[in-house]
Write a protein that holds these residues in place. Structure first.
Motif, PDB file in Angstrom:
ATOM      1  N   SER A 233       1.331  -1.117   0.452  1.00 12.74           N
ATOM      2  CA  SER A 233      -0.076   0.475  -0.252  1.00 12.74           C
ATOM      3  C   SER A 233       0.809   1.176  -0.207  1.00 12.74           C
ATOM      4  CB  SER A 233      -1.469   0.289   1.540  1.00 12.74           C
ATOM      5  OG  SER A 233      -1.871  -1.078   1.367  1.00 12.74           O
ATOM      6  N   ILE A 234       1.825   1.072   0.509  1.00 15.31           N
ATOM      7  CA  ILE A 234       3.087   2.279   0.420  1.00 15.31           C
ATOM      8  C   ILE A 234       3.606   2.448  -0.719  1.00 15.31           C
ATOM      9  CG2 ILE A 234       5.080   3.177   1.257  1.00 15.31           C
ATOM     10  CD1 ILE A 234       3.477   3.280   3.589  1.00 15.31           C
ATOM     11  N   ARG A 235       3.606   1.611  -1.697  1.00 21.01           N
ATOM     12  CA  ARG A 235       3.934   1.701  -2.928  1.00 21.01           C
ATOM     13  C   ARG A 235       3.398   2.571  -3.717  1.00 21.01           C
ATOM     14  NH1 ARG A 235       5.681  -3.770  -2.891  1.00 21.01           N
ATOM     15  NH2 ARG A 235       8.102  -4.279  -2.816  1.00 21.01           N
ATOM     16  N   ARG A 236       1.897   2.153  -3.439  1.00 20.37           N
ATOM     17  CA  ARG A 236       0.617   2.611  -4.363  1.00 20.37           C
ATOM     18  C   ARG A 236       0.294   3.464  -3.923  1.00 20.37           C
ATOM     19  NH1 ARG A 236      -0.931  -2.528  -4.417  1.00 20.37           N
ATOM     20  NH2 ARG A 236      -2.663  -2.333  -3.177  1.00 20.37           N
ATOM     21  N   ASN A 237       0.548   4.609  -2.741  1.00 22.69           N
ATOM     22  CA  ASN A 237       0.530   5.541  -1.121  1.00 22.69           C
ATOM     23  C   ASN A 237       0.590   6.961  -2.352  1.00 22.69           C
ATOM     24  OD1 ASN A 237       0.360   8.249   0.420  1.00 22.69           O
ATOM     25  ND2 ASN A 237      -0.584   6.111   1.462  1.00 22.69           N
ATOM     26  N   ALA A 238      -0.376   7.520  -2.606  1.00 23.89           N
ATOM     27  CA  ALA A 238       0.095   8.969  -3.427  1.00 23.89           C
ATOM     28  C   ALA A 238       1.051  10.153  -2.829  1.00 23.89           C
ATOM     29  CB  ALA A 238      -0.927   9.381  -4.450  1.00 23.89           C
ATOM     30  N   GLU A 239       0.501   9.764  -1.691  1.00 32.45           N
ATOM     31  CA  GLU A 239       1.613  11.315  -0.589  1.00 32.45           C
ATOM     32  C   GLU A 239       2.837  10.582  -0.929  1.00 32.45           C
ATOM     33  OE1 GLU A 239       0.087  14.051   3.153  1.00 32.45           O
ATOM     34  OE2 GLU A 239      -0.662  12.585   2.682  1.00 32.45           O
ATOM     35  N   VAL A 240       2.881   9.498  -0.587  1.00 31.83           N
ATOM     36  CA  VAL A 240       4.462   9.476  -0.277  1.00 31.83           C
ATOM     37  C   VAL A 240       5.134   8.817  -1.061  1.00 31.83           C
ATOM     38  CG1 VAL A 240       5.648   7.605   0.506  1.00 31.83           C
ATOM     39  CG2 VAL A 240       3.466   7.572   1.558  1.00 31.83           C
ATOM     40  N   ARG A 241       4.469   8.724  -2.567  1.00 34.27           N
ATOM     41  CA  ARG A 241       4.747   8.356  -3.675  1.00 34.27           C
ATOM     42  C   ARG A 241       5.296  10.530  -4.089  1.00 34.27           C
ATOM     43  NH1 ARG A 241       2.658   4.202  -7.575  1.00 34.27           N
ATOM     44  NH2 ARG A 241       3.915   5.778  -9.278  1.00 34.27           N
ATOM     45  N   ARG A 242       4.302  11.534  -3.714  1.00 30.49           N
ATOM     46  CA  ARG A 242       5.080  12.547  -4.524  1.00 30.49           C
ATOM     47  C   ARG A 242       6.517  12.510  -3.280  1.00 30.49           C
ATOM     48  NH1 ARG A 242      -0.328  14.028  -4.280  1.00 30.49           N
ATOM     49  NH2 ARG A 242       0.198  14.573  -2.174  1.00 30.49           N
ATOM     50  N   ALA A 243       5.425  12.586  -2.356  1.00 32.31           N
ATOM     51  CA  ALA A 243       7.060  13.736  -0.791  1.00 32.31           C
ATOM     52  C   ALA A 243       8.317  12.478  -1.364  1.00 32.31           C
ATOM     53  CB  ALA A 243       5.906  13.507   0.606  1.00 32.31           C
ATOM     54  N   TYR A 244       8.281  11.652  -1.309  1.00 28.40           N
ATOM     55  CA  TYR A 244       9.338  10.386  -1.300  1.00 28.40           C
ATOM     56  C   TYR A 244      10.176   9.555  -2.149  1.00 28.40           C
ATOM     57  CZ  TYR A 244      12.761   7.969   0.839  1.00 28.40           C
ATOM     58  OH  TYR A 244      14.288   7.846   1.553  1.00 28.40           O
ATOM     59  N   LEU A 245       9.403   8.267  -3.059  1.00 29.86           N
ATOM     60  CA  LEU A 245      10.081   7.319  -2.936  1.00 29.86           C
ATOM     61  C   LEU A 245       9.626   8.379  -5.055  1.00 29.86           C
ATOM     62  CD1 LEU A 245       7.390   5.040  -2.214  1.00 29.86           C
ATOM     63  CD2 LEU A 245       9.895   4.775  -1.668  1.00 29.86           C
ATOM     64  N   GLY A 246       9.151   9.202  -5.323  1.00 26.50           N
ATOM     65  CA  GLY A 246       9.261   9.984  -6.791  1.00 26.50           C
ATOM     66  C   GLY A 246       8.984   8.337  -7.758  1.00 26.50           C
ATOM     67  N   ASP A 247       9.949   8.806  -9.086  1.00 24.41           N
ATOM     68  CA  ASP A 247      10.217   7.635  -9.576  1.00 24.41           C
ATOM     69  C   ASP A 247      11.128   6.611  -8.740  1.00 24.41           C
ATOM     70  OD1 ASP A 247      12.892   9.224  -9.569  1.00 24.41           O
ATOM     71  OD2 ASP A 247      13.339   8.379 -11.290  1.00 24.41           O
ATOM     72  N   ARG A 248      11.334   6.651  -8.284  1.00 22.29           N
ATOM     73  CA  ARG A 248      12.147   5.040  -7.533  1.00 22.29           C
ATOM     74  C   ARG A 248      10.989   4.716  -7.419  1.00 22.29           C
ATOM     75  NH1 ARG A 248      16.425   5.704  -3.262  1.00 22.29           N
ATOM     76  NH2 ARG A 248      16.060   7.754  -2.741  1.00 22.29           N
ATOM     77  N   ALA A 249       9.262   4.811  -7.110  1.00 21.17           N
ATOM     78  CA  ALA A 249       8.447   4.492  -6.463  1.00 21.17           C
ATOM     79  C   ALA A 249       8.370   3.603  -7.919  1.00 21.17           C
ATOM     80  CB  ALA A 249       7.715   4.654  -5.747  1.00 21.17           C
ATOM     81  N   ASP A 250       7.955   3.846  -8.669  1.00 23.05           N
ATOM     82  CA  ASP A 250       8.068   2.903 -10.190  1.00 23.05           C
ATOM     83  C   ASP A 250       8.996   2.303 -10.905  1.00 23.05           C
ATOM     84  OD1 ASP A 250       5.931   4.893 -10.659  1.00 23.05           O
ATOM     85  OD2 ASP A 250       7.448   6.706 -11.612  1.00 23.05           O
ATOM     86  N   ARG A 251      10.383   2.484 -10.401  1.00 26.73           N
ATOM     87  CA  ARG A 251      10.956   1.582 -10.680  1.00 26.73           C
ATOM     88  C   ARG A 251      11.095   0.363  -9.180  1.00 26.73           C
ATOM     89  NH1 ARG A 251      16.854   2.698  -9.200  1.00 26.73           N
ATOM     90  NH2 ARG A 251      16.187   5.332  -9.285  1.00 26.73           N
ATOM     91  N   LEU A 252      10.411   0.610  -8.562  1.00 27.29           N
ATOM     92  CA  LEU A 252      10.863  -0.996  -7.353  1.00 27.29           C
ATOM     93  C   LEU A 252       8.624  -1.653  -7.613  1.00 27.29           C
ATOM     94  CD1 LEU A 252      11.188   1.177  -3.946  1.00 27.29           C
ATOM     95  CD2 LEU A 252      12.342  -1.003  -4.985  1.00 27.29           C
ATOM     96  N   VAL A 253       8.343  -1.215  -8.482  1.00 25.77           N
ATOM     97  CA  VAL A 253       6.641  -1.943  -8.501  1.00 25.77           C
ATOM     98  C   VAL A 253       6.575  -2.427  -9.891  1.00 25.77           C
ATOM     99  CG1 VAL A 253       4.327  -1.426  -8.992  1.00 25.77           C
ATOM    100  CG2 VAL A 253       5.708   0.401  -7.281  1.00 25.77           C
ATOM    101  N   LEU A 254       7.742  -1.482 -11.105  1.00 25.90           N
ATOM    102  CA  LEU A 254       7.592  -1.796 -11.920  1.00 25.90           C
ATOM    103  C   LEU A 254       7.870  -3.770 -12.151  1.00 25.90           C
ATOM    104  CD1 LEU A 254       7.877   1.184 -14.264  1.00 25.90           C
ATOM    105  CD2 LEU A 254       5.713  -0.129 -14.113  1.00 25.90           C
ATOM    106  N   PRO A 255       8.987  -3.990 -11.722  1.00 26.95           N
ATOM    107  CA  PRO A 255       9.545  -4.994 -11.916  1.00 26.95           C
ATOM    108  C   PRO A 255       8.347  -6.112 -11.473  1.00 26.95           C
ATOM    109  CG  PRO A 255      11.545  -4.350 -11.542  1.00 26.95           C
ATOM    110  CD  PRO A 255       9.314  -3.181 -10.741  1.00 26.95           C
ATOM    111  N   GLN A 256       7.658  -5.911 -10.642  1.00 23.05           N
ATOM    112  CA  GLN A 256       6.959  -7.166  -9.914  1.00 23.05           C
ATOM    113  C   GLN A 256       5.461  -6.765 -10.694  1.00 23.05           C
ATOM    114  OE1 GLN A 256       6.383  -6.317  -5.746  1.00 23.05           O
ATOM    115  NE2 GLN A 256       8.355  -6.493  -4.884  1.00 23.05           N
ATOM    116  N   ALA A 257       5.362  -5.497 -11.155  1.00 25.05           N
ATOM    117  CA  ALA A 257       3.826  -5.507 -11.600  1.00 25.05           C
ATOM    118  C   ALA A 257       4.251  -6.494 -12.987  1.00 25.05           C
ATOM    119  CB  ALA A 257       3.442  -4.520 -12.160  1.00 25.05           C
ATOM    120  N   GLY A 258       5.380  -6.348 -13.585  1.00 32.41           N
ATOM    121  CA  GLY A 258       5.623  -7.011 -14.944  1.00 32.41           C
ATOM    122  C   GLY A 258       5.526  -8.591 -14.706  1.00 32.41           C
ATOM    123  N   ALA A 259       6.045  -9.153 -13.055  1.00 34.95           N
ATOM    124  CA  ALA A 259       6.319 -10.297 -12.938  1.00 34.95           C
ATOM    125  C   ALA A 259       4.852 -11.166 -13.028  1.00 34.95           C
ATOM    126  CB  ALA A 259       7.270 -10.264 -11.850  1.00 34.95           C
TER     127      ALA A 259
END
Lengths: 259, 327
Positions: A233-259
């Motif tokens: 849920s933190i990966r998907r949390n918009a506020e967290v992504r905006r404030a911190y994860l930024g594009d790194r969240a995409d990199r973290l999420v994408l491999p799993q989403a593609g798997a």
């Protein structure tokens, strides 16, 4: 099982006009790994320093196993079961690795006002220390002075000392700070073996570490806790992504989403 | 773990042991020459070594640079002097009283000075010793006693009826026995669990706290133990000189004690005895020729600090042997 090991309510710390921590509520459940993430300056170090007792909070309450420890000094908290590892290695340089861990074990063993028998004759402390060093993988370095250990070994020793105090709660401040990829990997592997056996509050910059270990994650932004949730849920949390994860969240999420 | 022999952790006989045994032998046979002056110097070395060893517990093991250790030399001496003034001569009263008062003094002073570290600790210990120095100067008993006149001792505190301490040789052997006892107790202390806590506080106080050690209390106990040993030495010093004055409390004495420990080699217990021997011998030897003996001792001090970071004792340490030095 329901009562948390650590319960923090409304923790606030100001430095002049700067609000380092504002009304932070966090709990650590028994046996869970609760990670605290946040960008530089989010107030993570201020937070852990208040938990350990090195910084007095302005307002708020900290309870360990239901007991209010807000006003207790550092060493009293430690004896109640709060163990800490430091972001910047903090060991006893003139002691050997074994002596460092035995010294940590001695703290909870009591009997430090013993003036006659040699400390190194305390076999139960040495054996406990050696067992922990073995578990963390540096038993073969037990006789080396801590100041002569390599950086990665320092990080391991740091954790070993915390474990030797039989902690109820482990406060790990960036346990993999400054480690290479291989060492980080094996540290994650080791910390994973602690899961379930210890309640852990983990402060970490390395997202690989956080997402491979944490049961829950809290995100701090500008001194405030903006979210606490499962890693997914933190990966998907918009506020967290905006404030911190930024594009790194995409990199973290994408491999799993593609798997 | 490597096996350790009793003799200061070394595994085999080496240069250090030869020097230690030679030094001990010299102190043992000096009275046989029948020269009262030589016995006096030897006894001075023995008694001041006690203070230096007690200071090493603080400085070398605890990392606490006390610049006021003369206060205990004075407190022990004055207890003997004041008791004698009131007619109490018995050593079984005087020595324990000197220890007890010095431990109490250390507790009271320690409660304040141990709240500081580093340079502040150096300065505040200095301040306390100077306060006592001026106090000792100010308090007089009648016309001829106390104040800057000091206090005399008509006869050395008797311990056992059969021992005649007015014979310098007998007193010398007594002092030597006390020094050996102090050395043994200190050796056990610094290698005990308590000693381990003290050394950890020196290296990394923050870590010791976060492991659960109330570092202030451990340091306070160390300060009291060191003060008690130094107080006993002060009582012996008073007995040796049969006189105590505020000069014993002066900061120059505190400074001399620091020099003895550092030149000899802190964190070794033996080093301070070597340092004291060198200091006293140079002082006595050179001051026969010139008042400015410090002009020779000063450069020596600089050389030792520059080239032997662990003092003379560190220089004679066999190569490859590690030590527990913290910084």
């Amino acid at each position: 099982m329901n009562d948390p090991v650590l319960a923090v309510e409304g923790l606030t710390k100001r430095f002049g006009a700067l609000i380092a921590n504002e009304e932070i509520d966090i709990d650590v459940r028994r046996g869970e790994v609760h990670a605290v993430i946040g960008p530089n300056g989010a107030g993570k170090t201020t937070f852990i320093s208040q938990l350990a007792g090195e910084l007095p909070p302005d307002t708020g309450r900290i309870a360990l196993n239901g007991r209010d420890i807000t006003a207790l000094p550092v060493h009293r908290r430690a004896l109640l079961g709060m163990a800490r590892s430091y972001q910047i290695t903090s060991v006893i340089p003139s002691f050997t690795a074994l002596e460092n861990v035995a010294f940590a074990a001695q703290a909870v063993d009591g009997h430090s006002y013993r003036f006659w028998r040699p400390a190194q004759a305390a076999h139960h402390l040495n054996e406990k220390a050696l067992a922990i060093l073995g578990e963390i993988g540096i038993a073969d370095r037990s006789g080396v002075l801590a100041k002569n250990l390599a950086h990665g070994e320092h990080r391991q020793l740091e954790i070993a000392m915390a474990l030797a105090t039989d902690p109820q709660l482990l406060l790990l401040d960036e346990p993999t700070a400054g480690m290479g990829p291989g060492a980080t990997e094996s540290m994650i592997g080791f910390l994973d073996t602690l899961k379930g056996r210890y309640s852990i509050l983990l402060i970490e910059h390395d997202m690989d570490v956080v997402f491979s270990l944490a049961d829950r994650i809290s995100a701090l932004v500008n001194g405030r806790r903006v979210a606490t949730d499962t890693p997914d849920s933190i990966r998907r949390n918009a506020e967290v992504r905006r404030a911190y994860l930024g594009d790194r969240a995409d990199r973290l999420v994408l491999p799993q989403a593609g798997a | 773990m490597a096996p350790r022999s009793f003799l200061f952790g070394a595994q085999k006989f080496d240069l250090r042991h030869a020097i230690m045994l030679a030094g001990f032998a010299v102190l043992l046979i000096v009275p046989l020459f029948g020269d009262a002056y030589l016995v006096r110097i030897a006894s001075r070395i023995v008694v001041l070594s006690m203070v230096a060893v007690s200071l090493d517990i603080l400085l070398g093991y605890g990392g606490l640079i006390s610049f006021g250790h003369a206060m205990f030399l004075g407190s022990g001496g004055y207890v003997v002097g004041v008791l004698a003034f009131f007619g109490v001569e018995n050593g079984f009263v005087a020595y324990p009283a000197a220890i007890l008062l010095s431990v109490t003094l250390a507790a009271l002073v320690g409660l304040i000075v141990l709240r500081t570290v580093g340079v502040y600790f150096i300065m505040i210990t200095l301040a306390f010793a100077q306060m006592l120095y001026y106090l000792a100067n100010a308090i007089r008993i009648g016309e001829d006693y106390g104040g800057d006149e000091g206090l005399p001792l008509s006869r050395r505190s008797p311990l056992f009826g059969i021992l005649n301490f007015d014979d310098p040789a007998v007193f010398h052997y007594f002092a030597l026995a006390v020094l050996l006892a102090i050395l043994f107790v200190s050796y056990k202390l610094v290698h005990s669990r308590f000693g381990r806590v003290i050394e950890a506080c020196r290296d990394n106080e923050r870590r010791a706290k976060s492991l659960g050690y109330d570092t202030f209390r451990y340091r306070l106990v160390a300060f009291m133990i060191s003060g008690g040993i130094a107080g006993l030495a002060g009582a012996m010093h008073m007995n040796l000189q049969k006189f105590v004055s505020p000069d014993e409390l002066h900061w120059i004495i505190s400074g001399d004690l620091l020099i003895m420990v550092i030149v000899g080699g802190a964190n070794s217990l033996i080093g301070p005895i070597i340092g004291t021997s060198v200091f006293v011998l140079l002082e006595e030897g050179i001051s026969n020729y010139t008042e400015h003996w410090m002009a020779i001792f000063g450069p020596l001090l600089i050389l030792v600090v520059l080239f032997g970071r662990r003092g003379i004792y560190g220089l004679i340490r066999p190569r490859g042997e590690g030590g527990g030095e913290g910084r």
